[in-house]
Design a protein around this motif. Structure first.
Motif, PDB file in Angstrom:
ATOM      1  N   VAL A 169      -9.274   6.748 -16.672  1.00 11.26           N
ATOM      2  CA  VAL A 169      -8.274   6.766 -15.593  1.00 11.26           C
ATOM      3  C   VAL A 169      -8.279   8.147 -14.931  1.00 11.26           C
ATOM      4  O   VAL A 169      -8.123   9.153 -15.615  1.00 11.26           O
ATOM      5  CB  VAL A 169      -6.864   6.454 -16.134  1.00 11.26           C
ATOM      6  CG1 VAL A 169      -5.815   6.626 -15.036  1.00 11.26           C
ATOM      7  CG2 VAL A 169      -6.821   5.039 -16.706  1.00 11.26           C
TER       8      VAL A 169
ATOM      9  N   SER B  74       0.797  -1.230   0.000  1.00 11.70           N
ATOM     10  CA  SER B  74       0.000   0.000   0.000  1.00 11.70           C
ATOM     11  C   SER B  74       0.829   1.279   0.000  1.00 11.70           C
ATOM     12  O   SER B  74       0.277   2.366   0.035  1.00 11.70           O
ATOM     13  CB  SER B  74      -0.920   0.010   1.225  1.00 11.70           C
ATOM     14  OG  SER B  74      -0.149  -0.012   2.414  1.00 11.70           O
TER      15      SER B  74
ATOM     16  N   ALA C  45      -1.893   2.348 -15.653  1.00 13.64           N
ATOM     17  CA  ALA C  45      -2.929   2.632 -14.657  1.00 13.64           C
ATOM     18  C   ALA C  45      -4.117   1.696 -14.839  1.00 13.64           C
ATOM     19  O   ALA C  45      -4.702   1.216 -13.850  1.00 13.64           O
ATOM     20  CB  ALA C  45      -3.373   4.090 -14.771  1.00 13.64           C
ATOM     21  N   ARG C  46      -4.482   1.425 -16.063  1.00 14.72           N
ATOM     22  CA  ARG C  46      -5.594   0.506 -16.322  1.00 14.72           C
ATOM     23  C   ARG C  46      -5.237  -0.922 -15.920  1.00 14.72           C
ATOM     24  O   ARG C  46      -6.088  -1.685 -15.448  1.00 14.72           O
ATOM     25  CB  ARG C  46      -5.981   0.566 -17.803  1.00 14.72           C
ATOM     26  CG  ARG C  46      -6.702   1.859 -18.176  1.00 14.72           C
ATOM     27  CD  ARG C  46      -6.832   2.018 -19.687  1.00 14.72           C
ATOM     28  NE  ARG C  46      -7.593   0.951 -20.308  1.00 14.72           N
ATOM     29  CZ  ARG C  46      -8.927   0.923 -20.417  1.00 14.72           C
ATOM     30  NH1 ARG C  46      -9.646   1.925 -19.932  1.00 14.72           N
ATOM     31  NH2 ARG C  46      -9.549  -0.078 -21.004  1.00 14.72           N
TER      32      ARG C  46
ATOM     33  N   ILE D 274      -5.052   8.738  -2.996  1.00 13.24           N
ATOM     34  CA  ILE D 274      -5.015   7.572  -3.885  1.00 13.24           C
ATOM     35  C   ILE D 274      -4.741   6.313  -3.075  1.00 13.24           C
ATOM     36  O   ILE D 274      -5.387   5.271  -3.270  1.00 13.24           O
ATOM     37  CB  ILE D 274      -3.966   7.776  -4.993  1.00 13.24           C
ATOM     38  CG1 ILE D 274      -4.402   8.902  -5.936  1.00 13.24           C
ATOM     39  CG2 ILE D 274      -3.746   6.482  -5.786  1.00 13.24           C
ATOM     40  CD1 ILE D 274      -3.326   9.385  -6.889  1.00 13.24           C
TER      41      ILE D 274
ATOM     42  N   ARG E 156      -4.593  -0.774 -11.562  1.00 10.53           N
ATOM     43  CA  ARG E 156      -5.493   0.001 -10.694  1.00 10.53           C
ATOM     44  C   ARG E 156      -4.804   1.273 -10.193  1.00 10.53           C
ATOM     45  O   ARG E 156      -4.730   1.552  -9.011  1.00 10.53           O
ATOM     46  CB  ARG E 156      -5.972  -0.834  -9.501  1.00 10.53           C
ATOM     47  CG  ARG E 156      -6.839  -2.023  -9.877  1.00 10.53           C
ATOM     48  CD  ARG E 156      -7.271  -2.795  -8.654  1.00 10.53           C
ATOM     49  NE  ARG E 156      -8.173  -1.989  -7.827  1.00 10.53           N
ATOM     50  CZ  ARG E 156      -8.301  -2.155  -6.513  1.00 10.53           C
ATOM     51  NH1 ARG E 156      -7.561  -3.031  -5.875  1.00 10.53           N
ATOM     52  NH2 ARG E 156      -9.156  -1.409  -5.845  1.00 10.53           N
ATOM     53  N   GLY E 157      -4.300   2.030 -11.137  1.00  8.50           N
ATOM     54  CA  GLY E 157      -3.571   3.248 -10.788  1.00  8.50           C
ATOM     55  C   GLY E 157      -4.366   4.510 -11.063  1.00  8.50           C
ATOM     56  O   GLY E 157      -5.370   4.501 -11.779  1.00  8.50           O
ATOM     57  N   GLU E 158      -3.911   5.593 -10.465  1.00  6.36           N
ATOM     58  CA  GLU E 158      -4.402   6.937 -10.770  1.00  6.36           C
ATOM     59  C   GLU E 158      -3.188   7.788 -11.086  1.00  6.36           C
ATOM     60  O   GLU E 158      -2.132   7.636 -10.452  1.00  6.36           O
ATOM     61  CB  GLU E 158      -5.177   7.526  -9.582  1.00  6.36           C
ATOM     62  CG  GLU E 158      -6.423   6.737  -9.221  1.00  6.36           C
ATOM     63  CD  GLU E 158      -7.246   7.393  -8.124  1.00  6.36           C
ATOM     64  OE1 GLU E 158      -7.262   8.649  -8.060  1.00  6.36           O
ATOM     65  OE2 GLU E 158      -7.867   6.662  -7.325  1.00  6.36           O
TER      66      GLU E 158
ATOM     67  N   ARG F 282      -7.724   4.920  -1.328  1.00  4.75           N
ATOM     68  CA  ARG F 282      -8.676   4.198  -2.174  1.00  4.75           C
ATOM     69  C   ARG F 282      -8.148   2.822  -2.583  1.00  4.75           C
ATOM     70  O   ARG F 282      -8.790   2.099  -3.350  1.00  4.75           O
ATOM     71  CB  ARG F 282      -8.992   5.028  -3.424  1.00  4.75           C
ATOM     72  CG  ARG F 282      -9.800   6.291  -3.128  1.00  4.75           C
ATOM     73  CD  ARG F 282     -10.269   6.980  -4.398  1.00  4.75           C
ATOM     74  NE  ARG F 282      -9.219   7.735  -5.057  1.00  4.75           N
ATOM     75  CZ  ARG F 282      -8.917   9.003  -4.815  1.00  4.75           C
ATOM     76  NH1 ARG F 282      -9.565   9.660  -3.863  1.00  4.75           N
ATOM     77  NH2 ARG F 282      -7.970   9.623  -5.494  1.00  4.75           N
ATOM     78  N   GLY F 283      -6.958   2.481  -2.110  1.00  2.32           N
ATOM     79  CA  GLY F 283      -6.368   1.195  -2.454  1.00  2.32           C
ATOM     80  C   GLY F 283      -5.782   1.147  -3.845  1.00  2.32           C
ATOM     81  O   GLY F 283      -5.586   0.071  -4.418  1.00  2.32           O
ATOM     82  N   HIS F 284      -5.496   2.311  -4.408  1.00  2.00           N
ATOM     83  CA  HIS F 284      -4.930   2.397  -5.750  1.00  2.00           C
ATOM     84  C   HIS F 284      -3.455   2.781  -5.695  1.00  2.00           C
ATOM     85  O   HIS F 284      -2.934   3.154  -4.637  1.00  2.00           O
ATOM     86  CB  HIS F 284      -5.709   3.413  -6.585  1.00  2.00           C
ATOM     87  CG  HIS F 284      -7.113   3.003  -6.865  1.00  2.00           C
ATOM     88  ND1 HIS F 284      -8.033   3.831  -7.476  1.00  2.00           N
ATOM     89  CD2 HIS F 284      -7.775   1.842  -6.617  1.00  2.00           C
ATOM     90  CE1 HIS F 284      -9.192   3.204  -7.594  1.00  2.00           C
ATOM     91  NE2 HIS F 284      -9.061   1.999  -7.075  1.00  2.00           N
ATOM     92  N   ILE F 285      -2.795   2.703  -6.844  1.00  2.00           N
ATOM     93  CA  ILE F 285      -1.376   3.037  -6.947  1.00  2.00           C
ATOM     94  C   ILE F 285      -1.219   4.423  -7.581  1.00  2.00           C
ATOM     95  O   ILE F 285      -1.737   4.665  -8.676  1.00  2.00           O
ATOM     96  CB  ILE F 285      -0.618   2.004  -7.804  1.00  2.00           C
ATOM     97  CG1 ILE F 285      -0.664   0.622  -7.155  1.00  2.00           C
ATOM     98  CG2 ILE F 285       0.836   2.439  -8.006  1.00  2.00           C
ATOM     99  CD1 ILE F 285       0.011  -0.452  -7.990  1.00  2.00           C
TER     100      ILE F 285
END
Length: 297
Positions: A60, A4, A26-27, A90, A30-32, A93-96
């Protein structure tokens, strides 16, 4: 299992294909995306800076784009503060977070433990330096701080003056090798052979002119952006301003711009090549990049 606290950064020279790669990553992971571009922070500077369109974003989330008024200066200190807030959000939200851009100083501001120099403005010095040409200012900076001189926009008077101001107090403008490193960032550098990059720069400039770059500059000026401020925004906008003021022809604008963008790309590579953490790939090396990320996260 996703760690995380991992950050990915995609860097490299202008026109190399960073944005498309970052969106694809990102796709996949699971990135932003957090844009690290010193001019894409400004609203209305769209065609000239090559901002990704909503369609190109492919759903994205993108951050640190269109967050500032181009009539006002947006500092790297403000970018760092707001960019770090975006990173925290970010993660929540559990994203990278995927930082993407060609402004090396902005990337370092987010991924390294930089404390910016507390050097207050010196009005007397600034007034004296403002009377000098950019050529004279660059020579002064080169003597004070050769590395910063090698990476700075040599035509940006405001940045030259600020760099001299800091260097006179600290001895040099802090550079990436002196920063405390954040080891939880994977730095992916995108590069191309020189002849291919020059061709991409040429083609992209032609595409931007056809897409309405000149009309965009006219609109910005009608809406109150002064010619002086437009020149301060650098590269495309500097030469667009000169063309629209009838100082140079359209052909000369295009010729000079292509040369200056190439010089800018070389300065970007000077900056990035000093950072030995960066793992370098070509844009077509997607499988290799994907493996590197899988091992990292």
């Amino acid at each position: 299992m996703l760690k995380s606290d991992r950050i990915i950064a995609v860097c490299g020279p202008t026109a190399v294909g960073k944005s498309a790669l970052a969106i694809r990553l990102a796709r996949r992971f699971r990135g932003e995306i957090i844009s690290a571009d010193s001019r894409q922070v400004y609203r209305g500077l769209d065609v000239g800076t090559g901002k990704v369109t909503k369609r190109e974003m492919a759903g994205v989330p993108h951050h640190m784009i269109d967050v500032a008024d181009p009539k006002k200066r947006f500092s790297v200190v403000e970018f760092q503060k707001r960019g770090r807030e975006k990173i925290a959000a970010i993660f929540s939200r559990g994203h990278i977070p995927i930082i993407c851009g060609g402004t090396g100083f902005y990337i370092s501001a987010l991924v390294d433990n930089i404390v910016f120099p507390d050097v207050p403005p010196n009005p007397k010095l600034r007034a004296a330096l403002a009377k000098k040409s950019v050529t004279a200012l660059f020579k002064m900076l080169k003597k004070l701080d050769p590395f910063r001189a090698a990476t700075i926009d040599t035509h940006n008077k405001r940045r030259l003056i600020r760099a001299i101001e800091i260097a006179r107090v600290l001895g040099s403008v802090p550079n990436p090798p002196h920063y405390s490193r954040n080891r939880k960032t994977l730095l992916i550098g995108i590069t191309l052979p020189q002849e291919k990059l020059r061709e991409k720069i040429h083609n992209r400039l032609s595409t931007r002119i056809r897409a309405g770059m000149i009309a965009e500059a006219k609109k910005l000026h009608r809406e109150g952006l002064s010619w002086k401020r437009m020149e301060e925004l650098g590269l495309e906008y500097r030469y667009l301003a000169r063309f629209l003021k009838h100082e140079i022809s359209k052909a000369e604008m295009i010729r000079q711009l292509e040369i200056k963008i190439w010089h800018y790309a070389r300065r970007q590579m000077t900056w990035f090549r000093r950072d030995k953490r960066i793992e370098w790939f070509e844009p077509t090396d997607y499988k290799k990049i994907e493996r590197a990320i899988k091992n990292f996260i």
